[in-house]
Design a protein around this motif. Structure first.
Motif, mmCIF file in Angstrom:
data_model
loop_
_atom_site.group_PDB
_atom_site.id
_atom_site.type_symbol
_atom_site.label_atom_id
_atom_site.label_comp_id
_atom_site.label_asym_id
_atom_site.label_seq_id
_atom_site.Cartn_x
_atom_site.Cartn_y
_atom_site.Cartn_z
ATOM 1 N N LEU A 109 0.833 -1.210 0.000
ATOM 2 C CA LEU A 109 0.000 0.000 0.000
ATOM 3 C C LEU A 109 0.867 1.259 0.000
ATOM 4 O O LEU A 109 0.513 2.245 -0.639
ATOM 5 C CB LEU A 109 -0.934 0.009 1.217
ATOM 6 C CG LEU A 109 -2.096 -0.981 1.154
ATOM 7 C CD1 LEU A 109 -2.869 -0.992 2.464
ATOM 8 C CD2 LEU A 109 -3.032 -0.653 0.007
ATOM 9 N N LEU A 110 2.010 1.199 0.703
ATOM 10 C CA LEU A 110 2.909 2.360 0.701
ATOM 11 C C LEU A 110 3.397 2.655 -0.712
ATOM 12 O O LEU A 110 3.431 3.807 -1.143
ATOM 13 C CB LEU A 110 4.114 2.110 1.625
ATOM 14 C CG LEU A 110 3.896 2.307 3.126
ATOM 15 C CD1 LEU A 110 5.198 2.069 3.879
ATOM 16 C CD2 LEU A 110 3.383 3.718 3.424
ATOM 17 N N PHE A 111 3.743 1.586 -1.453
ATOM 18 C CA PHE A 111 4.167 1.769 -2.846
ATOM 19 C C PHE A 111 3.019 2.357 -3.665
ATOM 20 O O PHE A 111 3.207 3.255 -4.484
ATOM 21 C CB PHE A 111 4.627 0.438 -3.456
ATOM 22 C CG PHE A 111 6.075 0.145 -3.187
ATOM 23 C CD1 PHE A 111 7.073 0.763 -3.943
ATOM 24 C CD2 PHE A 111 6.458 -0.736 -2.176
ATOM 25 C CE1 PHE A 111 8.420 0.509 -3.703
ATOM 26 C CE2 PHE A 111 7.798 -0.998 -1.928
ATOM 27 C CZ PHE A 111 8.783 -0.380 -2.690
ATOM 28 N N LEU A 147 4.217 10.601 4.121
ATOM 29 C CA LEU A 147 4.918 10.607 5.409
ATOM 30 C C LEU A 147 4.056 10.051 6.550
ATOM 31 O O LEU A 147 4.535 9.264 7.375
ATOM 32 C CB LEU A 147 5.375 12.033 5.732
ATOM 33 C CG LEU A 147 6.349 12.156 6.906
ATOM 34 C CD1 LEU A 147 7.605 11.320 6.676
ATOM 35 C CD2 LEU A 147 6.705 13.600 7.156
ATOM 36 N N THR A 148 2.770 10.428 6.589
ATOM 37 C CA THR A 148 1.897 9.964 7.678
ATOM 38 C C THR A 148 1.812 8.439 7.688
ATOM 39 O O THR A 148 1.816 7.825 8.747
ATOM 40 C CB THR A 148 0.465 10.522 7.531
ATOM 41 O OG1 THR A 148 0.030 10.303 6.202
ATOM 42 C CG2 THR A 148 0.393 11.974 7.895
ATOM 43 N N HIS A 149 1.750 7.845 6.496
ATOM 44 C CA HIS A 149 1.601 6.403 6.451
ATOM 45 C C HIS A 149 2.929 5.658 6.605
ATOM 46 O O HIS A 149 2.932 4.499 7.010
ATOM 47 C CB HIS A 149 0.835 5.979 5.199
ATOM 48 C CG HIS A 149 -0.651 6.154 5.378
ATOM 49 N ND1 HIS A 149 -1.220 7.403 5.489
ATOM 50 C CD2 HIS A 149 -1.662 5.268 5.531
ATOM 51 C CE1 HIS A 149 -2.520 7.261 5.684
ATOM 52 N NE2 HIS A 149 -2.824 5.978 5.714
ATOM 53 N N VAL A 150 4.027 6.335 6.285
ATOM 54 C CA VAL A 150 5.335 5.734 6.580
ATOM 55 C C VAL A 150 5.473 5.650 8.105
ATOM 56 O O VAL A 150 5.841 4.602 8.660
ATOM 57 C CB VAL A 150 6.490 6.570 5.966
ATOM 58 C CG1 VAL A 150 7.842 6.066 6.457
ATOM 59 C CG2 VAL A 150 6.432 6.526 4.441
ATOM 60 N N LEU A 167 5.184 2.634 13.322
ATOM 61 C CA LEU A 167 4.489 2.397 14.598
ATOM 62 C C LEU A 167 3.781 1.046 14.607
ATOM 63 O O LEU A 167 3.643 0.417 15.653
ATOM 64 C CB LEU A 167 3.494 3.524 14.869
ATOM 65 C CG LEU A 167 4.149 4.835 15.324
ATOM 66 C CD1 LEU A 167 3.139 5.969 15.364
ATOM 67 C CD2 LEU A 167 4.789 4.663 16.696
ATOM 68 N N ALA A 168 3.347 0.602 13.424
ATOM 69 C CA ALA A 168 2.693 -0.709 13.335
ATOM 70 C C ALA A 168 3.699 -1.814 13.667
ATOM 71 O O ALA A 168 3.354 -2.815 14.285
ATOM 72 C CB ALA A 168 2.106 -0.918 11.941
#
Ligand code: HEM
Length: 120
Positions: free
Chosen positions: A56-58, A64-67, A72-73
């Motif tokens: 999903l990041l790709f 930045l928020t999801h990185v 944190l995950a």
């Protein structure tokens, strides 16, 4: 339209939390055989979440928020794994508040970031 990977991530995060809690309570209750199988399934879910999350990041171009959410995950997964392993070995003891604290704090922030309630 949602891709399979998106479904895998979005539809299974809550299941991981539920399975983690069931495994924890089984370990506490001394149902070791059942807990062992569930712990293996929980670990499978870690992998599903990490791989689908990276995908999903790709897909979203590393916002930045999801990185940060992804990092944190990983902390959340670490806390879950430490709680399960130490509960099994009987070595959670005085470390319990610390690990549960990390777990709750990271889960709350992960969800706030995931649902874009917390944005920057
Ligand atoms: C136990 C660990 C994790 C939990 C509980 C979790 C939870 C969530 C939730 C609730 C969402 C939003 C779902 C929705 O919109 O309905 C989400 C989306 C997302 N997650 Fe995770 N996640 C975890 C691990 C990861 C990891 C390890 C990464 C990256 C390496 C990651 C990257 C993403 C990305 C990029 C999105 C955005 C998807 C979108 O907006 O469509 N997640 N996650």
């Amino acid at each position: 339209m949602q891709t399979g990977m998106q479904h895998a991530h979005v539809d299974s995060w809550w299941l991981l939390i539920v399975l983690f809690l069931i495994t924890y309570f089984l370990l506490r209750a001394g149902v070791n055989k059942g807990a062992k199988i569930l712990h293996m399934i929980v670990r499978l879910f870690y992998i599903v979440m990490i791989f689908s999350g990276i995908y999903l990041l790709f897909m979203w171009g590393f916002p930045l928020t999801h990185v940060l959410k992804g990092v944190l995950a990983i902390v959340l997964i670490y806390a879950m794994e430490m709680i399960l392993v130490r509960t099994k070995k009987g070595t959670l003891g005085s470390k319990a508040p610390m690990y549960w604290g990390i777990l709750v704090a990271s889960l709350v922030i992960v969800l706030l970031l995931a649902f874009r309630i917390l944005t920057f």
